[in-house]
Design a protein around this motif. Structure first.
Motif, PDB file in Angstrom:
ATOM      1  N   LEU A  40       0.855  -1.173   0.000  1.00  0.00           N
ATOM      2  CA  LEU A  40       0.000   0.000   0.000  1.00  0.00           C
ATOM      3  C   LEU A  40       0.894   1.227   0.000  1.00  0.00           C
ATOM      4  CD1 LEU A  40      -2.891   1.235   0.328  1.00  0.00           C
ATOM      5  CD2 LEU A  40      -2.439   1.236   2.798  1.00  0.00           C
ATOM      6  N   PHE A  41       0.651   2.150  -0.933  1.00  0.00           N
ATOM      7  CA  PHE A  41       1.501   3.324  -1.081  1.00  0.00           C
ATOM      8  C   PHE A  41       0.683   4.598  -0.939  1.00  0.00           C
ATOM      9  CE2 PHE A  41       3.320  -0.023  -3.755  1.00  0.00           C
ATOM     10  CZ  PHE A  41       4.594  -0.121  -3.212  1.00  0.00           C
ATOM     11  N   LEU A  42       1.197   5.537  -0.165  1.00  0.00           N
ATOM     12  CA  LEU A  42       0.625   6.873  -0.106  1.00  0.00           C
ATOM     13  C   LEU A  42       1.286   7.708  -1.190  1.00  0.00           C
ATOM     14  CD1 LEU A  42       0.564   7.549   3.740  1.00  0.00           C
ATOM     15  CD2 LEU A  42      -1.320   6.778   2.293  1.00  0.00           C
ATOM     16  N   GLY A  43       0.471   8.315  -2.058  1.00  0.00           N
ATOM     17  CA  GLY A  43       1.030   9.132  -3.127  1.00  0.00           C
ATOM     18  C   GLY A  43       1.556  10.456  -2.603  1.00  0.00           C
ATOM     19  N   ASN A  44       2.400  11.078  -3.399  1.00  0.00           N
ATOM     20  CA  ASN A  44       2.894  12.409  -3.062  1.00  0.00           C
ATOM     21  C   ASN A  44       1.787  13.433  -3.310  1.00  0.00           C
ATOM     22  OD1 ASN A  44       5.573  11.400  -2.623  1.00  0.00           O
ATOM     23  ND2 ASN A  44       5.825  11.321  -4.844  1.00  0.00           N
ATOM     24  N   PRO A  45       1.475  14.308  -2.353  1.00  0.00           N
ATOM     25  CA  PRO A  45       0.408  15.291  -2.561  1.00  0.00           C
ATOM     26  C   PRO A  45       0.825  16.388  -3.541  1.00  0.00           C
ATOM     27  CG  PRO A  45       1.501  15.682  -0.471  1.00  0.00           C
ATOM     28  CD  PRO A  45       2.088  14.408  -1.022  1.00  0.00           C
ATOM     29  N   GLU A  46      -0.156  16.897  -4.292  1.00  0.00           N
ATOM     30  CA  GLU A  46       0.085  18.002  -5.224  1.00  0.00           C
ATOM     31  C   GLU A  46      -0.802  19.184  -4.853  1.00  0.00           C
ATOM     32  OE1 GLU A  46      -0.086  19.196  -9.996  1.00  0.00           O
ATOM     33  OE2 GLU A  46      -0.948  17.289  -9.301  1.00  0.00           O
ATOM     34  N   ILE A  47      -0.244  20.369  -4.899  1.00  0.00           N
ATOM     35  CA  ILE A  47      -1.019  21.600  -4.759  1.00  0.00           C
ATOM     36  C   ILE A  47      -0.784  22.437  -6.016  1.00  0.00           C
ATOM     37  CG2 ILE A  47      -1.010  21.641  -2.234  1.00  0.00           C
ATOM     38  CD1 ILE A  47       1.278  23.627  -2.344  1.00  0.00           C
TER      39      ILE A  47
END
Length: 252
Positions: A40-47
């Protein structure tokens, strides 16, 4: 072969209606590759922020800048291979699953509405800077009768071009039909030329139910998937869009 699921959470708020917007997105992916296991991977957040200009004749254009912020992670070698396989399904969002890489994403948009038809184009560039130590991978080049082994090193700075073309048709007031085509081109990666471009096709059906718009689409690769990390794939995507208009008036 692979199995995966990518829930995507995205929100965009108008700073000034029809002119300036601020948005954010975050992915979570679960992937399984035979022989390597599942993770399970948490993606990198984008703003991002974007501006929009529109005219009364249905033509609009604009642009913006997104920043993908890297999450701290220390994946094992097998986890890296699963991670690379998972991101194949959405090559235009591969930056969400790059390992400790800061990515700037400038983009330009053009949209035109004619009657029931909508045409939209987005052209973008990913500028990725690797913050971790660079990896060296093994590869090879085929020659007549033999293969030459190669050691390839990552670049500290990479450039990836992205293009999206969307065509939509409002079949009825509640039903919209769409067709999207994506191209992702690896400009600086150490890849054979036949694996630099990834093109995917996605037909979709969307229901416009007031403030809720569920959609069902399929994703099909037209060319070699991202970086040749999989021979092929197919995927189905179920999404829900929610419209919360914070202004006093809502345009039809």
């Amino acid at each position: 072969s692979l199995h995966d699921a990518l829930p995507i959470y995205e929100v965009e708020l108008p700073l000034q209606s029809r002119k300036w917007y601020l948005g954010a997105a975050h992915d979570v992916a679960a992937g399984a590759v035979p022989g390597l296991g599942k993770n399970l991977f948490l993606g990198n957040p984008e703003i991002w922020g974007r501006g929009l200009w529109s005219s009364a004749i249905g033509l609009s254009s604009g642009g913006g800048l997104g920043v993908v912020l890297p999450l701290p992670r220390s994946p094992s070698e097998d986890e890296v291979r699963v991670l690379h396989t998972v991101r194949v399904v959405r090559p235009w969002d591969a930056a969400y699953f790059n390992d400790r890489t800061l990515t700037l994403r400038p983009f330009l948009d053009i949209r035109h509405v004619v009657g029931r038809f909508i045409f939209q184009i987005r052209q973008g560039l990913d500028i990725a800077y690797v913050l971790r130590p660079l990896r060296i991978t093994e590869s090879s080049v085929d020659h007549p009768g033999y293969r030459v082994p190669l050691l390839l090193s990552e670049h500290r700075l990479d450039f990836v071009a992205r293009a999206t073309v969307y065509m939509g048709f409002r079949a009825t007031k509640e039903v919209g039909l769409g067709l999207e085509v994506w191209e992702v081109y690896q400009i600086t990666a150490e890849l054979p030329d036949d694996k630099r471009a990834s093109v995917a096709l996605s037909p979709s059906v969307r229901l416009m139910l007031g403030r809720v718009a569920p959609a069902l689409s399929v994703l099909l690769p037209i060319t070699t998937p991202l970086r040749g990390e999989a021979s092929s794939y197919y995927a189905a995507r179920l999404s829900f869009a929610f419209d919360f208009d914070l202004g006093k008036h809502r345009a039809e």
